[in-house]
Design an enzyme around this catalytic site. Structure first.
Site, PDB file in Angstrom:
ATOM      1  CB  SER A  32      39.508  34.593  34.311  1.00 10.92           C
ATOM      2  OG  SER A  32      38.964  34.380  35.589  1.00 10.92           O
ATOM      3  NE  ARG A  36      44.436  36.156  34.313  1.00 13.59           N
ATOM      4  CZ  ARG A  36      43.550  36.300  35.296  1.00 13.59           C
ATOM      5  NH1 ARG A  36      42.341  36.783  35.040  1.00 13.59           N
ATOM      6  NH2 ARG A  36      43.876  35.978  36.536  1.00 13.59           N
ATOM      7  N   GLY A 104      38.310  42.796  42.407  1.00 12.65           N
ATOM      8  CA  GLY A 104      39.661  42.552  42.894  1.00 12.65           C
ATOM      9  C   GLY A 104      40.621  42.263  41.759  1.00 12.65           C
ATOM     10  NE  ARG A 133      37.945  40.585  47.418  1.00 16.17           N
ATOM     11  CZ  ARG A 133      37.668  40.099  46.207  1.00 16.17           C
ATOM     12  NH1 ARG A 133      36.849  40.771  45.403  1.00 16.17           N
ATOM     13  NH2 ARG A 133      38.203  38.969  45.805  1.00 16.17           N
ATOM     14  CB  SER A 177      46.738  34.720  43.993  1.00 12.26           C
ATOM     15  OG  SER A 177      46.075  35.754  43.292  1.00 12.26           O
ATOM     16  CD  GLN A 179      42.123  38.259  41.479  1.00 13.88           C
ATOM     17  OE1 GLN A 179      42.479  39.035  42.363  1.00 13.88           O
ATOM     18  NE2 GLN A 179      40.866  37.873  41.347  1.00 13.88           N
ATOM     19  CG  ASP A 340      35.716  32.078  41.384  1.00 18.23           C
ATOM     20  OD1 ASP A 340      36.033  32.585  42.476  1.00 18.23           O
ATOM     21  OD2 ASP A 340      36.133  32.501  40.289  1.00 18.23           O
ATOM     22  NE  ARG A 371      32.238  34.473  47.027  1.00 25.39           N
ATOM     23  CZ  ARG A 371      32.899  34.579  45.900  1.00 25.39           C
ATOM     24  NH1 ARG A 371      33.686  33.598  45.514  1.00 25.39           N
ATOM     25  NH2 ARG A 371      32.785  35.661  45.156  1.00 25.39           N
TER      26      ARG A 371
END
Length: 458
Positions: A32, A36, A104, A133, A177, A179, A340, A371
């Site tokens: 992550s 970024r 994603g 997605r 989120s 993201q 996750d 999942r």
């Protein structure tokens, strides 16, 4: 399609777990943070250095995407450093679509980064999994700022982006989120006026923590209701930076779980130590659940060593094994923090005894695969007792799992979770499409061999 095959007759558990020097397993730079940092560096003026980056396929997708946009970079394996030449957000129009592969994060963060490239046109696409997605969660708030993004069927890739002049706006991060939050922060840097992002529950805060390293001004305010507001002034210049990334806790969680369950099931310790793992309050919930279940999480060498966030070495010792307290897994904030790690948590609960319920798992249905359905189905093949009820996972603990022919569903976290489950069970087992593990952990199989496990990939 590769198949992971493990045969009990080739593996002596006593030999694998024999007392020997502690085995140091490098989880690799946090995925992550790497995504970024790469984009902040691309938006900057000058040369940035990103040390100990993740080399997962997901992060390689971000690197390749930036290269297609004219952002020069190179990786030095000896120093484990990416050198990246920022373009101040003046991206080139690529000759064709930008392939985000299975990532994603790449797709959503690029939406925010490219939305303000006035007059330029870009197309984002991905593999067969990624194009199914949801992307409207990122596109809609960006459109509120003036972005022009056309999605297939209104919510899917490919995404056609026409750069536009953006204006600051107020946003509620309704999907919880990180993201989407990062995409909005990147878009806000080039927008006119102020952007505000409101969160009811905390999400990964790596974007906020990285921002000052790149000279970006933002302010995070904790509100009376426990939520937060992030304020980003517009028209900001991004500065180059030199950062060192701690190792990935989501990757470390697989090795920690393997050692923990080996101790619980086989009364044998694997002596695994994970050095320099990122310690962040928005990422710690899974390890806290292990502790609540009776495992002692040992943290040493806290802080220091020049990392961009706090890091520590982690080991796990067996101190008992019981169902996790309901309040530990029945909190929306905790579920968001360990989204996750939910497949791993399901594995832990499958052997913990009693009944456990994890609620609020709708987000798992829109990952690389569904999942929620996948983890319940595959663990049940191994003798677990898992059921799904209204986006909740209900698990009744069993004493032992058994080997089986398992499917990864082309999902990296499913593949690694099932391999850990099989190694703990100790019977013959296989996992189909195991190569997808490299999406988040390029060295997963190498590290398992270092621990002494024998297996075949065919």
């Amino acid at each position: 399609m590769a198949v992971f095959k493990y045969f009990k007759k080739e593996n002596d558990i006593s030999d694998i777990a024999a007392a020997r020097p502690v085995k140091r397993i490098a989880a690799g730079g946090d995925k992550s943070v790497t995504h970024r940092a790469l984009i902040f560096a691309a938006l900057a003026r000058g040369t940035s250095y990103i040390r100990n980056p993740s080399l997962s396929l997901d992060c390689r997708a971000t690197m390749a995407a930036l290269a297609s946009l004219g952002v020069g970079h190179k990786y030095d394996a000896r120093s484990k450093t990416i050198t990246i030449e920022g373009c101040c957000g003046d991206f080139n129009e690529p000759a064709g679509p930008i392939d985000c592969a299975n990532s994603g994060t790449t797709a959503r963060l690029l939406m925010g980064s490219l939305a303000g490239a006035s007059g330029a046109r870009f197309i984002l696409t991905g593999d067969a999994s990624l194009v199914e997605r949801p992307m409207l969660r990122a596109a809609a708030p960006l459109e509120k700022m003036g972005a022009r993004i056309a999605l297939r069927s209104g919510d899917r890739l490919p995404a056609a982006i026409t750069g536009a002049k953006l204006s600051g706006a107020k946003h509620d991060n309704t999907h919880n989120s990180a993201q989407v939050k990062a995409a909005l922060i990147f878009a806000a840097l080039g927008a006119s006026g102020r952007t505000e992002i409101f969160e009811k529950y905390p999400t990964r805060d790596h974007s906020e923590l990285l921002a000052p390293q790149f000279g970006v001004k933002l302010k995070k305010t904790i509100l009376k209701d426990g939520g937060s507001r992030i304020t980003i002034p517009g028209r900001q210049k991004v500065s180059a930076a030199d950062i060192k990334i701690p190792n990935d806790p989501s990757t470390a969680a697989f090795y920690i779980t393997l050692d923990a369950l080996f101790q619980a099931v086989h009364s044998k310790r694997l002596y695994i130590k994970l050095p320099s793992v990122l310690i962040n309050n928005t990422r710690n919930a899974f390890f806290e659940c292990l502790f609540d279940s009776g495992f002692d999480m040992i943290y040493t060498n806290f802080g220091g060593r020049g990392f961009v966030e706090t890091a520590a070495d982690i080991e796990v010792h067996y101190g008992g094994y019981s169902p996790i307290s309901p309040q530990m897994i029945d909190s929306p904030a905790r579920v968001i923090s360990m989204i996750d790690e939910i497949p791993l948590l399901a594995l832990v609960l499958s052997l913990a005894g009693g009944e456990s319920v994890i609620r609020g798992l709708a987000e798992l249905r829109v990952k690389e695969t569904d999942r929620l359905t996948a983890i319940a189905g595959e663990l049940n093949k191994m003798g677990a007792r898992a059921a799904i009820k209204n986006n909740a996972l209900v698990i009744r603990g069993v004493k032992k799992l058994k080997g089986a022919a398992l499917e990864s569903h082309n999902d990296h976290r499913m593949a690694m979770t099932l391999i850990i489950a099989g190694l703990v069970a100790g019977d013959d087992f296989s996992v189909n499409n195991c190569e997808c593990a490299a999406v988040s952990n390029a060295n997963f199989f190498r590290e398992l061999k270092k621990l002494g496990f024998k297996f075949h990939i065919e």
